[in-house]
Design an enzyme around this catalytic site. Structure first.
Site, short mmCIF file in Angstrom:
data_model
loop_
_atom_site.label_atom_id
_atom_site.label_comp_id
_atom_site.label_asym_id
_atom_site.label_seq_id
_atom_site.Cartn_x
_atom_site.Cartn_y
_atom_site.Cartn_z
N ARG A 100 19.45 18.43 55.15
CA ARG A 100 18.57 17.88 54.12
C ARG A 100 17.40 17.11 54.75
O ARG A 100 16.30 17.12 54.23
CB ARG A 100 19.36 16.93 53.21
CG ARG A 100 20.30 17.67 52.29
CD ARG A 100 21.22 16.69 51.58
NE ARG A 100 20.54 16.02 50.49
CZ ARG A 100 20.66 16.40 49.22
NH1 ARG A 100 21.39 17.42 48.90
NH2 ARG A 100 20.03 15.75 48.27
N ASP A 160 19.83 16.23 35.71
CA ASP A 160 21.22 15.76 35.81
C ASP A 160 21.66 15.18 34.46
O ASP A 160 22.79 15.39 34.00
CB ASP A 160 21.34 14.69 36.91
CG ASP A 160 20.47 15.02 38.11
OD1 ASP A 160 20.98 15.44 39.13
OD2 ASP A 160 19.23 14.90 37.97
N ARG A 163 22.31 17.87 31.93
CA ARG A 163 23.61 18.50 32.18
C ARG A 163 24.74 17.60 31.71
O ARG A 163 25.71 18.06 31.09
CB ARG A 163 23.76 18.81 33.68
CG ARG A 163 22.85 19.93 34.12
CD ARG A 163 22.79 20.05 35.63
NE ARG A 163 22.04 21.24 36.02
CZ ARG A 163 21.43 21.38 37.20
NH1 ARG A 163 21.45 20.41 38.10
NH2 ARG A 163 20.79 22.50 37.47
N HIS A 187 18.40 11.97 42.54
CA HIS A 187 18.66 13.33 42.06
C HIS A 187 19.35 14.03 43.23
O HIS A 187 18.71 14.60 44.10
CB HIS A 187 17.34 14.03 41.71
CG HIS A 187 17.51 15.51 41.50
ND1 HIS A 187 18.32 16.05 40.54
CD2 HIS A 187 16.97 16.57 42.15
CE1 HIS A 187 18.27 17.37 40.60
NE2 HIS A 187 17.46 17.72 41.57
N1 NAD Z 1 13.64 18.19 40.47
C1 NAD Z 1 14.60 19.02 40.10
O1 NAD Z 1 15.45 18.66 39.27
C2 NAD Z 1 14.64 20.40 40.71
C3 NAD Z 1 15.41 21.42 40.17
C4 NAD Z 1 15.38 22.68 40.77
C5 NAD Z 1 14.61 22.89 41.91
N2 NAD Z 1 13.87 21.87 42.42
C6 NAD Z 1 13.04 22.00 43.61
O2 NAD Z 1 11.80 22.60 43.26
C7 NAD Z 1 11.23 23.16 44.45
C8 NAD Z 1 10.76 24.57 44.19
O3 NAD Z 1 11.89 25.41 43.97
P1 NAD Z 1 11.65 26.97 43.71
O4 NAD Z 1 12.99 27.55 43.41
O5 NAD Z 1 10.54 27.16 42.75
O6 NAD Z 1 11.18 27.43 45.16
P2 NAD Z 1 10.33 28.75 45.50
O7 NAD Z 1 10.55 29.01 46.95
O8 NAD Z 1 10.64 29.81 44.51
O9 NAD Z 1 8.82 28.29 45.27
C9 NAD Z 1 8.16 27.40 46.10
C10 NAD Z 1 6.69 27.80 46.08
O10 NAD Z 1 5.98 26.81 46.83
C11 NAD Z 1 4.91 27.50 47.50
N3 NAD Z 1 4.42 26.71 48.60
C12 NAD Z 1 5.01 26.44 49.80
N4 NAD Z 1 4.21 25.69 50.56
C13 NAD Z 1 3.08 25.45 49.84
C14 NAD Z 1 1.88 24.73 50.09
N5 NAD Z 1 1.67 24.10 51.24
N6 NAD Z 1 0.95 24.72 49.11
C15 NAD Z 1 1.14 25.36 47.94
N7 NAD Z 1 2.24 26.07 47.67
C16 NAD Z 1 3.21 26.11 48.59
C17 NAD Z 1 5.56 28.82 47.95
O11 NAD Z 1 4.58 29.81 48.24
C18 NAD Z 1 6.42 29.16 46.72
O12 NAD Z 1 5.73 29.99 45.81
C19 NAD Z 1 12.33 23.07 45.53
O13 NAD Z 1 12.08 21.94 46.34
C20 NAD Z 1 13.59 22.87 44.71
O14 NAD Z 1 14.61 22.23 45.45
C21 NAD Z 1 13.86 20.64 41.83
#
Ligand code: NAD
Length: 326
Positions: A100, A160, A163, A187
Site C-alpha cells: 500500500r 463504507d 455498505r 477508508h
Molecule cells: N474512494 C473510494 O471509495 C474508491 C472506491 C473504488 C475505487 N477507488 C479508487 O479510485 C481509483 C481509480 O480506480 P479505477 O478502478 O477507476 O482505476 P482505473 O485503472 O480503471 O483508472 C485509472 C485511470 O487513471 C488514469 N491515469 C493514471 N495516471 C494519470 C495521470 N497522471 N493523469 C491523468 N490520468 C491518469 C489512467 O489512464 C486510468 O484511465 C483507484 O485509486 C481506486 O483504488 C476509490
C-alpha cells in the site's frame, strides 16, 4: 441511484460544469451516473490516456438522447476552468506484490502533476478526491493546491457507510435510506463502525430490534461490520474492481455542492481538532454545501469507538508523513 434528482429545467437554467480527471472504471461510472442525474450541463473528461478519455466521452455523449440535456467532451487540464467541482479518480491500481505504501508513493507522484494543473486552471472550484489511498491523497491535495480547507475533500467513508447501511437495513428489514449509521476514520482497514449511534428511522438500533422482535446479537453486528469491511475485497475477487457504488456516491456529494444542499455526508477533509484529531483527513459526517466540506459534526462516540478512531488517525498520520518526506 439519486434520491432527489433535479428537474431537466433546473439543469438547463443553471449551467453546471463538472470535470473528471481519470476516465477509468470509477471516473467513467461516476460520469455516467452524473449524466443520468441531470445535475451537470457539461461534463469534461480528462485522462493521461487520451484515447480512453475520448472513447468514454463519445460513448457517454451518445447517451444524451436518453438523458437530461448535457454536453460531454474530452479535455485537458485547462478545461477544468469554471468547473464547480473537479473530481479526481486518476491513479495507479495496486499491482500484485505491491505494498500500500508503494501504491501511495506512486499516486502521490501522479497527484504532484495533477493537482497544481487543475488549480492553475480553476482556483475557485471544489476538489473532490476519490483515488486511493483517498484520505492521505486528500490531505496531500490540500497542501499541493493551496486552496481553503473546505474546498478540498475526499470521498472519505461514503462508500463504507453505504455498505454498512445496506447490510444493517437488510438485517432489520428497513430501507437503507432510513438507516442512520456511519463508518468513520480511514477508508480502509482501520475504519470504525459507530454502532453506538445507529438509528432506524430515529429509533436507536437496539430499541428498534427489541420492539420489532429482531435478534441482533454482538455476533450479528460483528458479521455486518466484517462484510462492510471486506466488501471491496469480495467484489475485487469476483470482478476485479469496484466502481458503481462509488460512482453513485460521488454524484451525491457533487449534488450537495452544486445545489448548496447542506447535506450531511461522511466525506473527508483535513481536520482541526475534530474528535481530538488535527492535520489529517478522514471520513466524518460533514455538512456539504457550495463551500465544500463546510462543517464536521461532533458525532458522539463511545470510549472504544474514540480509541479506534485515534488508532485509525495514527495509521493515516504515518502514511501522510511518509509522502511528505518522499
Ligand atoms: N474512494 C473510494 O471509495 C474508491 C472506491 C473504488 C475505487 N477507488 C479508487 O479510485 C481509483 C481509480 O480506480 P479505477 O478502478 O477507476 O482505476 P482505473 O485503472 O480503471 O483508472 C485509472 C485511470 O487513471 C488514469 N491515469 C493514471 N495516471 C494519470 C495521470 N497522471 N493523469 C491523468 N490520468 C491518469 C489512467 O489512464 C486510468 O484511465 C483507484 O485509486 C481506486 O483504488 C476509490
Amino acid at each position: 441511484m439519486q434520491t432527489n434528482a433535479p428537474s431537466t429545467a433546473s439543469a438547463i437554467s443553471a449551467p453546471v460544469k463538472i470535470a473528471v480527471v481519470g476516465a477509468g472504471n470509477v471516473g467513467a461510472s461516476f460520469a455516467y451516473a452524473l449524466l443520468l442525474s441531470g445535475i451537470a450541463s457539461e461534463i469534461v473528461i480528462i485522462d493521461a490516456n487520451r484515447a480512453k478519455a475520448e472513447g468514454e466521452a463519445m460513448d457517454l455523449a451518445h447517451s444524451a438522447p436518453f438523458a437530461p440535456p448535457v454536453r460531454v467532451r474530452v479535455g485537458d487540464y485547462s478545461d477544468c476552468a469554471g468547473a464547480v467541482v473537479t473530481v479526481v479518480t486518476a491513479g495507479a491500481n495496486q499491482k500484485p506484490g505491491e505494498t500500500r505504501l508503494q501504491l501511495l508513493e506512486k499516486n502521490a507522484g501522479i497527484f504532484q502533476q495533477i493537482i497544481p494543473a487543475v488549480v492553475e486552471a480553476n482556483p475557485t472550484g471544489v476538489l473532490l478526491i476519490a483515488t486511493n489511498p483517498v484520505d492521505v491523497l486528500t490531505a496531500l491535495s490540500l497542501q499541493l493546491s493551496g486552496l481553503p480547507t473546505s474546498r478540498v475533500m475526499g470521498s472519505g467513508t461514503i462508500l463504507d457507510t453505504a455498505r454498512f447501511r445496506h447490510f444493517i437495513g437488510s438485517h432489520v428489514g428497513v430501507a437503507p435510506q432510513n438507516v442512520d449509521a456511519y463508518i468513520i476514520g480511514e477508508h480502509g482497514d482501520s475504519e470504525v463502525a459507530v454502532w453506538s449511534q445507529v438509528q432506524i428511522g430515529g429509533v436507536p438500533l437496539d430499541d428498534f430490534c427489541a420492539a420489532a422482535g429482531i435478534v441482533m446479537t454482538q455476533e450479528h453486528k460483528d458479521e455486518i461490520f466484517r462484510r462492510t469491511h471486506r466488501a471491496a475485497y469480495d467484489i475485487i475477487e469476483r470482478k476485479g474492481a469496484t466502481y458503481y457504488a462509488i460512482g453513485a456516491g460521488l454524484v451525491d456529494v457533487v449534488a450537495a455542492i452544486v445545489r448548496d444542499e447542506n447535506r450531511v455526508l461522511p466525506v473527508a477533509s483535513v481536520t482541526d481538532g475534530v474528535a481530538g484529531i488535527s492535520g489529517i483527513a478522514f471520513g466524518m459526517p460533514t455538512i456539504v454545501n457550495r463551500d465544500g466540506a463546510s462543517r464536521v459534526l461532533p458525532l458522539p462516540l463511545s470510549e472504544s469507538e474514540q480509541e479506534a478512531l485515534f488508532r485509525s488517525a495514527d495509521v493515516l498520520r504515518t502514511s501522510l508523513s511518509h509522502v511528505q518526506q518522499a
